[in-house]
Design an enzyme around this catalytic site. Structure first.
Site, PDB file in Angstrom:
ATOM      1  N   ASN A  25      10.202   5.853  -0.289  1.00 47.37           N
ATOM      2  CA  ASN A  25       9.347   6.024   0.890  1.00 47.37           C
ATOM      3  C   ASN A  25       9.144   4.635   1.485  1.00 47.37           C
ATOM      4  OD1 ASN A  25       7.414   6.504   2.806  1.00 47.37           O
ATOM      5  ND2 ASN A  25       5.756   6.931   1.359  1.00 47.37           N
ATOM      6  N   LYS A  28       7.744   3.851   4.119  1.00 46.51           N
ATOM      7  CA  LYS A  28       6.526   3.755   4.942  1.00 46.51           C
ATOM      8  C   LYS A  28       6.865   3.086   6.289  1.00 46.51           C
ATOM      9  CE  LYS A  28       3.885   3.466   0.714  1.00 46.51           C
ATOM     10  NZ  LYS A  28       2.554   3.493   0.183  1.00 46.51           N
ATOM     11  N   HIS A  48       1.372  13.246   2.387  1.00 42.87           N
ATOM     12  CA  HIS A  48       1.207  11.954   1.700  1.00 42.87           C
ATOM     13  C   HIS A  48      -0.264  11.527   1.792  1.00 42.87           C
ATOM     14  CE1 HIS A  48       1.536   7.686   0.744  1.00 42.87           C
ATOM     15  NE2 HIS A  48       2.691   7.992   0.161  1.00 42.87           N
ATOM     16  N   GLU A  99      -1.622   8.861   2.459  1.00 44.46           N
ATOM     17  CA  GLU A  99      -1.963   8.030   3.621  1.00 44.46           C
ATOM     18  C   GLU A  99      -2.137   8.896   4.872  1.00 44.46           C
ATOM     19  OE1 GLU A  99       1.239   5.201   3.131  1.00 44.46           O
ATOM     20  OE2 GLU A  99       0.287   4.545   1.270  1.00 44.46           O
ATOM     21  N   GLU A 116       0.923  12.111  -6.909  1.00 45.16           N
ATOM     22  CA  GLU A 116       0.690  10.713  -6.551  1.00 45.16           C
ATOM     23  C   GLU A 116      -0.806  10.409  -6.619  1.00 45.16           C
ATOM     24  OE1 GLU A 116       4.154   8.939  -4.181  1.00 45.16           O
ATOM     25  OE2 GLU A 116       2.697   9.691  -2.774  1.00 45.16           O
ATOM     26  N   GLY A 169       0.584   1.800  -4.283  1.00 46.43           N
ATOM     27  CA  GLY A 169       0.606   0.461  -3.704  1.00 46.43           C
ATOM     28  C   GLY A 169      -0.376  -0.505  -4.344  1.00 46.43           C
ATOM     29  N   SER A 201       3.109   3.187  -7.776  1.00 44.75           N
ATOM     30  CA  SER A 201       3.498   1.910  -8.388  1.00 44.75           C
ATOM     31  C   SER A 201       4.568   2.075  -9.463  1.00 44.75           C
ATOM     32  CB  SER A 201       2.269   1.176  -8.941  1.00 44.75           C
ATOM     33  OG  SER A 201       1.365   0.868  -7.889  1.00 44.75           O
TER      34      SER A 201
HETATM   35  C1  PEP Z   1       4.257   6.031  -2.006  1.00 45.05           C
HETATM   36  O1  PEP Z   1       4.324   5.429  -0.948  1.00 45.05           O
HETATM   37  O2  PEP Z   1       4.333   7.255  -2.010  1.00 45.05           O
HETATM   38  C2  PEP Z   1       4.105   5.265  -3.239  1.00 45.05           C
HETATM   39  C3  PEP Z   1       4.076   5.905  -4.380  1.00 45.05           C
HETATM   40  O3  PEP Z   1       3.980   3.908  -3.092  1.00 45.05           O
HETATM   41  P1  PEP Z   1       4.065   2.810  -4.272  1.00 45.05           P
HETATM   42  O4  PEP Z   1       5.294   3.111  -5.085  1.00 45.05           O
HETATM   43  O5  PEP Z   1       4.160   1.503  -3.553  1.00 45.05           O
HETATM   44  O6  PEP Z   1       2.824   2.929  -5.078  1.00 45.05           O
END
Ligand code: PEP
Length: 253
Positions: free
Chosen positions: A10, A12, A96, A98, A168, A174, A212
């Protein structure tokens, strides 16, 4: 049941036509090298055409990061599932965290987007996850099941075989903090059990972990019986890291 692992990047809101080239070439190579693993990259809307060209004819999938709940019409700024499919997308991320937290997407809206993606050829990647406050209040299970149920109750369960579910935890996205493999496994197992109860083909559905994931922790996470790969944010922007994560998915399945 042996499920094919799924690893999706992803990106982003990162990238440029120039910087995307190397990442796309690497993702294409990952998809070819990692036989038995489904690899995909979810890129910003403006770069979908570039990515579709670069990945054309390869096994690497292409995803968008959001989709409109509407089929077409006067919805300025929105992008429909038909447009995404027309551009060559195979997947789309829905719900997601976000989008939920920064754009106020409710469980009901996420469900409508999921249904819209399902009505096209796109495979939705449905994200669920609890915030830190919810986790500390012991509400992890209740939150992810509520988010999942909102979607399940609006779809016919048997069609779920084409969907991917991503657990998630919001506090792990992040932040450099990751759920322990055991904690993530427990949530994944609970989600799979719920899918089975609701009549979905639970054994066939990929449930991937996001939050992460890095080359250093991917192997342990992916070796858990109900963790079928990952949704990768930050590490998907570093070609070598994303490749190492795809390799870990192949090694552990
Ligand atoms: C994500 O953007 O869905 C995500 C899991 O980000 P990260 O791996 O940076 O935590």
């Amino acid at each position: 049941m042996a499920r094919r692992p799924f690893v999706a990047g992803n990106w982003k809101m990162h990238g440029s036509s120039a910087s995307n080239q190397a990442l796309l070439a690497a993702a294409l190579a990952d998809g070819k090298r990692c036989a038995g693993v489904d690899v995909a990259v979810c890129v910003p809307f403006p770069y979908l055409a570039q990515a579709a060209g670069a990945l054309q004819g390869s096994g690497t999938g292409l995803g968008a990061q959001d989709v409109s709940e509407h089929a077409s019409g006067a919805y300025t700024g929105e992008v429909s599932s038909a447009m995404l499919a027309d551009l060559g997308c195979t997947h789309v991320i829905v719900g997601h965290s976000e989008r939920r937290s920064l754009h106020g997407e409710s469980d009901a809206l996420v469900a409508r987007k999921f249904v819209r993606a399902m009505a096209s050829t796109l495979k939705p990647i449905l994200c669920v996850g609890e915030t830190l406050a919810e986790r500390e209040a012991g509400q992890t299970e209740a939150v992810v099941l509520r988010q999942l149920q909102a979607v399940v109750q609006t779809t016919s369960p048997e069609r779920w075989a084409h969907a991917v579910l991503a657990y998630e935890p919001v506090w792990a996205i992040g932040t450099g903090r990751t759920a322990s493999a055991q904690d993530a496994q427990a949530v994944h197992a609970r989600l799979r059990a719920a899918l089975a109860t609701w009549g979905a083909p639970a054994d066939a559905i990929r449930i991937v972990y996001g939050g992460s994931v890095k080359p250093g922790n991917a192997g342990e996470l992916f070796s858990m019986p109900d963790i079928d790969g990952g949704l990768i944010g930050g590490a998907s922007l570093v070609a070598d890291d994303f490749s190492a994560i795809c390799d870990a998915a192949q090694r552990t399945h």
